[in-house]
Design an enzyme around this catalytic site. Sequence first.
Site, PDB file in Angstrom:
ATOM      1  N   HIS A 126       0.938  -1.060   0.142  1.00  0.00           N
ATOM      2  CA  HIS A 126      -0.011   0.305   0.033  1.00  0.00           C
ATOM      3  C   HIS A 126       0.852   1.362  -0.047  1.00  0.00           C
ATOM      4  CE1 HIS A 126      -3.435  -2.469   0.144  1.00  0.00           C
ATOM      5  NE2 HIS A 126      -3.402  -2.636   1.486  1.00  0.00           N
ATOM      6  N   HIS A 200      -9.948   1.868  -0.011  1.00  0.00           N
ATOM      7  CA  HIS A 200      -9.864   0.485   0.874  1.00  0.00           C
ATOM      8  C   HIS A 200     -11.032   0.611   1.764  1.00  0.00           C
ATOM      9  CE1 HIS A 200      -8.101  -2.954   2.686  1.00  0.00           C
ATOM     10  NE2 HIS A 200      -6.969  -2.664   1.994  1.00  0.00           N
ATOM     11  N   GLU A 338     -11.670  -3.727  -3.844  1.00  0.00           N
ATOM     12  CA  GLU A 338     -10.861  -2.726  -4.005  1.00  0.00           C
ATOM     13  C   GLU A 338     -10.365  -3.111  -5.599  1.00  0.00           C
ATOM     14  OE1 GLU A 338      -7.200  -3.204  -1.183  1.00  0.00           O
ATOM     15  OE2 GLU A 338      -8.795  -4.747  -0.271  1.00  0.00           O
TER      16      GLU A 338
END
Length: 373
Positions: A126, A200, A338
Amino acid sequence: MKSAILGAACLVLCATAANAATATGGSFGALADGTKIDSVTLANGAGMSVRIITLGATLQSVIVPDKQGRKEDVTLGYDKAQDYLTRPNYFGVSVGRYANRIAKGKFSLDGKTYTLATNDGPNSLHGGAKGFDKRVWKIDAMSSGADAKVTLSYVSADGEEGFPGQMRATVTYTLNEKNELRLDYGATTSKPTVVNLTNHAYFNLSGNAARDVMGHLVTLKAERFTPVDATLIPTGERRPVAGTPFDFRKATPVGARIRDARDTQIRLGRGYDHNFIVDGKAGDLRTAAIVEDPVSGRVMEVRATAPGIQFYTGNFMDGTFFGKNQRSYRQGDAICLEPGVFPDAPNHPDFPSARLNPGQTYVNSMVFAFRTK
Ligand code: GLA
């Protein structure tokens, strides 16, 4: 004369009805270091409202009516801005520069190797140690009208977290009167780089996380998924879902096969934590997933332009942290969907490309559409 008065009244009323969606600015307190965090609430006349905060351009709450008209929050999150930095769960955040994992925190572009922070075992996750979710974004524009909108942006310096190129990232959140929340991510860069921006959000359609999501029915429009290794990096295979616990082509309860340890992929993911290859043509906004909570009657349809969608069942939530309304979150308390390019695409030349060149504009659009049944 009479009809002129009626006409004037209609003008006012009709204008009110047609302009029912509003964007309202506010404060979301401050971080421990004193940095102020702002919020924008988008609300419509159909009972839906969402709050976005400038920290991480985060979707902090999504309030949607159930079949009885009860308005409740269907996302996990925190009441305080600082908790988003202290607790690593990415609740509702905008993830960047690269959502999901890059193997060993390394990738090459045009013969040059780039090294990123490894913040998830051996891998980069991420966007690294301080990804876009931990940055304060700027509100560029907001508007009320037939739709309510807010656009936020963040400029990431050349070399930030190891990624090449100065990147300008934007996200526009749009709420309409049909209870559709649309997110449009965009980016430009000053040098060739890689990008995968997504949201997210952790959804739990029961409302205020009243129950876990094992009874939610999920449909995934995907014939294939990308199996992973023990560190959740795709092996490169595109495996048919047919005959596996990954077959969600027909609506199936999340919990029906989540404990089926005969399947190695269920073991490796501790449940579902996998990228599904969305059927149809990437670039077209097409239905990728449908989630239904039979108890509340809430239904959420996810439409996406991305080639893939990460389906994650909150497997790392262990009850040691507390979210909105002092609620303890545990494994299986939410579903993340996602949309994006596949995990570790920069190291898989045959996956859809994550490359962005100067002069190009990256786009990733998704719609979370709510209704009741
Ligand atoms: C993604 C990943 C998961 C996990 C969560 C955040 O969905 O695929 O493995 O890292 O983010 O906790």
